[in-house]
Scaffold this active site. Structure first.
Site, short mmCIF file in Angstrom:
data_model
loop_
_atom_site.label_atom_id
_atom_site.label_comp_id
_atom_site.label_asym_id
_atom_site.label_seq_id
_atom_site.Cartn_x
_atom_site.Cartn_y
_atom_site.Cartn_z
N CYS A 251 49.36 8.46 10.93
CA CYS A 251 49.64 7.47 9.88
C CYS A 251 48.65 7.57 8.73
CB CYS A 251 49.54 6.08 10.45
SG CYS A 251 50.52 5.82 11.92
N ARG B 294 49.69 14.50 6.61
CA ARG B 294 49.17 14.03 7.89
C ARG B 294 50.26 13.97 8.97
NH1 ARG B 294 44.25 10.91 7.26
NH2 ARG B 294 44.83 9.67 9.06
N TRP C 275 53.56 7.26 11.70
CA TRP C 275 53.89 8.24 12.76
C TRP C 275 54.07 7.39 14.01
CZ3 TRP C 275 51.98 10.25 17.40
CH2 TRP C 275 52.36 11.56 17.72
N ASN D 224 46.63 1.64 10.93
CA ASN D 224 46.55 2.89 11.68
C ASN D 224 45.82 2.58 12.98
OD1 ASN D 224 47.61 4.20 9.52
ND2 ASN D 224 45.82 5.48 9.09
N GLY D 225 46.23 3.24 14.06
CA GLY D 225 45.57 3.02 15.34
C GLY D 225 46.52 2.40 16.33
N GLU E 199 44.90 31.30 20.05
CA GLU E 199 45.09 30.69 18.73
C GLU E 199 46.30 31.30 18.01
OE1 GLU E 199 44.38 28.21 17.19
OE2 GLU E 199 44.41 28.61 15.05
N LYS F 47 49.51 29.11 16.80
CA LYS F 47 49.92 29.11 15.39
C LYS F 47 51.42 29.37 15.29
CE LYS F 47 47.54 27.71 13.81
NZ LYS F 47 46.33 26.98 13.87
N GLU G 33 53.67 26.43 16.90
CA GLU G 33 53.67 25.12 16.25
C GLU G 33 54.40 25.12 14.91
OE1 GLU G 33 49.81 23.49 15.26
OE2 GLU G 33 49.05 25.44 14.73
N HIS H 64 50.11 39.45 37.59
CA HIS H 64 50.07 38.41 38.62
C HIS H 64 51.21 37.41 38.44
CE1 HIS H 64 46.35 40.04 40.10
NE2 HIS H 64 45.89 40.06 38.86
N LYS I 234 48.43 15.90 11.37
CA LYS I 234 47.21 16.63 11.03
C LYS I 234 46.01 16.11 11.81
CE LYS I 234 44.71 19.58 8.81
NZ LYS I 234 44.77 20.93 9.41
C1 F6R Z 1 46.66 23.49 15.35
C2 F6R Z 1 45.82 22.35 15.04
C3 F6R Z 1 45.44 21.43 16.16
C4 F6R Z 1 44.00 20.92 15.93
C5 F6R Z 1 43.67 19.85 16.98
C6 F6R Z 1 42.25 19.35 16.83
O1 F6R Z 1 46.90 24.25 14.22
O2 F6R Z 1 45.47 22.13 13.91
O3 F6R Z 1 45.58 22.03 17.39
O4 F6R Z 1 43.13 22.00 16.02
O5 F6R Z 1 44.55 18.78 16.86
O6 F6R Z 1 42.07 18.77 15.58
P1 F6R Z 1 40.63 18.57 14.96
O7 F6R Z 1 40.06 19.92 14.73
O8 F6R Z 1 40.87 17.82 13.69
O9 F6R Z 1 39.84 17.79 15.98
#
Ligand code: F6R
Length: 605
Positions: A2, A27, A75, A101-102, A478, A482, A485, A501, A600
């Protein structure tokens, strides 16, 4: 997650708040709303879906006319995404509007008590209890009512409040959810993050937990629950508004991938003195610890996996990694001899914050590697190392990740030197590998066109595997995240030696296996894994190091990245994989910057 913005000034509040909401879109959200105060009335418009829906509805509503208001992108947590559940929420009599928010953990209890007293609820949200409580307790003194109301809330909140009796004033309060105040000339703001108002002011005040703010166009007053005024320092944002705009790129993600050489340079250069990495100013007594624990979530955790391998290799100290969402509940064995490295781009990830509190309660010291200045994690940690990546807007992290890896490299080399595990010559050699990262990242970006072609070739795959060994495996984790997602293609990363395995059962004709072969001491091993998947009909896209001729006869397609010491390759290796994910998602017409279901900054559990 949010987003919140509040504005008071002389300008058109609707226009300014809607612009702020557009800037908060990154976000992740599912509905949005705005409330404007017009003399002693509050008008509100809410809409499920994009901020653009809200904009067209708002444009049709000529009552949204005023110089003071609040806005929100939601959100969903409690209640489905809908117009009714969108924020702001208003009290039944229309006197109060709030954005939140929260999560209010005891909302059900409060709600049933208020219902018993005859209060009518419109939405399914936890937030609505706050606005109904405000209305229930209000006796003409909003500050008093705000303190009383928030004292009843359990959980986390950043709230922005409008009250019809206080024209031109916005109120805010927070616990465990970020809220900052923007200080302008003849106008002031609050927001969940700076991007909402950075085009209008760069002067900010951080609101801390259990603090309240009363904001008019000319004055910001911060007070505590005893109504005692608190003097707070203003700080200035150093990055420019262009950093939070697309600057001609089609997506923020591509822009941020391309910004990596500059972000790496900004992160590395200030930490290198006379050819040696230097973290002395942090004051960490590294000899005090007998083990290191790295914790984080998502990509930040995967950066931590790279860090684990490099720190353990160079420092010869035991390094363990664990995702924060597990660590917080596992009652881990940790004491004052454990140094905990916590990694976070946003600095606001709920699980990571909980993990910090858990390890600190057991006596551990915490070093936070964090991008957002003044964030909760930066403040909670015993020591903070900033990544200077600048604002990251795309939900999928790119420059956030690579700068985290760069900091972990520097930490490893610095700690190894302090522990006497490497001598001055090695320190200089490793430092020069790290210093060369921006230039190597720039050269790797030259693969852009070639990666685009490979994405054209492979974007219709239903499932893609990533395999690698040791540090390359950490990069595969990673690279696979990427891809899945942002393109929604099923993908898994495997330690190449684990294939036989079980997972090799899924390798069949036409399956794409991205094989990362940059850790050259294990090149023969990964090549034999490539041969195993090829024998079962897989297509192989290999990522290897310039000069590797052998790989061409093994793989269907090859991407080569610039050579350096094998311990410091990950921050460069990941770049072609980021580009691959980007172009596959683009081919598949996905909403790259705002992938479905993702946010985000994950500020709830
Ligand atoms: C993937 C991504 C998430 C963040 C995770 C942690 O591209 O961005 O997996 O890495 O939510 O977020 P932060 O780094 O903000 O704690």
């Amino acid at each position: 997650m949010c987003g919140i913005i509040g504005f008071t000034g002389s300008g058109d509040a609707r226009e300014i708040i809607l612009d702020g909401l557009k800037r908060l879109e990154y976000r992740g959200y599912d509905s949005a709303g705005i409330a404007i105060q017009n003399k002693n009335e509050i008008d509100m418009v809410k809409a499920q879906g994009k901020v653009d829906n809200l904009i067209s509805l708002s444009n049709k509503n000529n009552k949204l006319d005023g110089h003071c208001g609040i806005g929100h992108t939601r959100w969903a947590t409690h209640g489905v995404p809908s117009d009714v559940n969108a924020h702001p929420h208003m009290s039944t009599d229309g006197k109060f509007a709030i954005v939140h928010n929260g999560i209010i953990e005891n909302y059900a209890e409060i709600k049933s008590k208020l219902i018993e007293k005859g209060v009518k609820f419109l939405s399914e949200t936890d937030t609505e209890v706050i606005v109904q409580l405000l209305d229930y307790y209000y006796d003409g003194d909003l500050k008093k009512t705000l303190v009383k109301t928030t004292s009843m809330l359990e959980g986390s909140y950043a709230i922005g409040v409008l009250c019809a009796d206080y024209p031109g004033t916005i109120f805010a309060a927070k616990v465990a959810s970020p809220l900052i105040i923007g200080v302008g000339v003849g106008e002031n703001y609050f927001a969940s993050d700076i991007t909402a108002f950075v085009s209008r002011t760069k002067n900010v005040i951080d609101l801390d937990d259990y603090e309240f703010a009363e904001i008019t166009k000319d004055k910001v007053t911060i007070f505590d629950h005893n109504f005692k005024e608190i003097k707070k320092e203003e700080r200035k944002i150093t990055w420019d508004v262009a950093a939070a705009e697309k600057s001609g790129y089609e997506h923020f993600m591509l822009k941020e991938i391309m910004e990596q050489p500059a972000a790496l340079k900004a992160t590395i250069e200030p930490r290198v003195k006379d050819g040696k990495v230097n973290f002395d100013e942090l004051g960490i007594d590294i000899k005090k610890y007998d083990r290191i624990l790295i914790t984080a979530c998502g990509s930040a955790y995967y950066a931590g996996c790279v860090g684990r391998d490099v720190i353990e290799k160079l420092c010869r100290i035991h390094v363990h990694t664990e995702v924060a969402s597990e660590l917080r509940y596992r009652d881990p064995i940790i004491d004052e001899k454990t140094l905990v490295l916590v990694i976070s781009q946003s600095g606001e990830t709920a699980d990571t914050i909980a993990a910090i509190k858990e390890v600190q309660s057991k006596g551990a010291d915490v070093v936070a590697i964090v991008n957002v200045v003044g964030s909760t994690i930066a403040k909670l940690a015993n020591y903070t190392i900033y990544t200077w990546a600048g604002p990251e807007i795309a939900v999928a992290t790119t420059k956030g990740y690579t700068t985290q890896v760069a900091v972990l490299y520097m930490f490893a080399v610095w700690a190894a030197f302090k522990l006497g595990r490497i001598d001055e010559n090695k320190m200089e050699e490793y430092t020069s590998n790290i210093v060369s990262l921006p230039e190597r990242a720039q050269r790797t970006l030259d693969l852009n066109t070639r990666v685009k072609k490979l994405a054209d070739k492979y974007h219709e795959k239903q499932s893609i595997f990533f395999i690698g060994r040791y540090l390359d495996y950490a990069v595969c984790l990673e690279g696979s995240l990427k891809l899945k997602e942002i393109s929604y293609i099923h993908s898994e990363a495997y330690a190449a030696g684990e294939l036989k395995h079980g997972t090799i059962a899924l390798i069949e004709k036409g399956r794409l296996v991205v094989s990362v072969c940059c850790y050259e001491p294990l090149l023969d091993k990964i090549i034999s894994n490539i041969q195993q998947v090829k024998a079962r009909g897989a297509q192989v896209l290999a990522l290897a190091i310039e000069g590797n001729k052998k790989i061409f006869s093994e793989a269907d397609d090859v991407l080569l990245v610039p050579k350096a010491n094998e311990l410091f390759m990950a921050a460069v290796e990941i770049i072609p994989l980021q580009l691959f994910a980007y172009y596959v998602a683009k081919n598949n017409k996905c909403d790259i910057d705002k992938p479905k279901n993702l946010a985000k900054s994950v500020t709830v559990e």
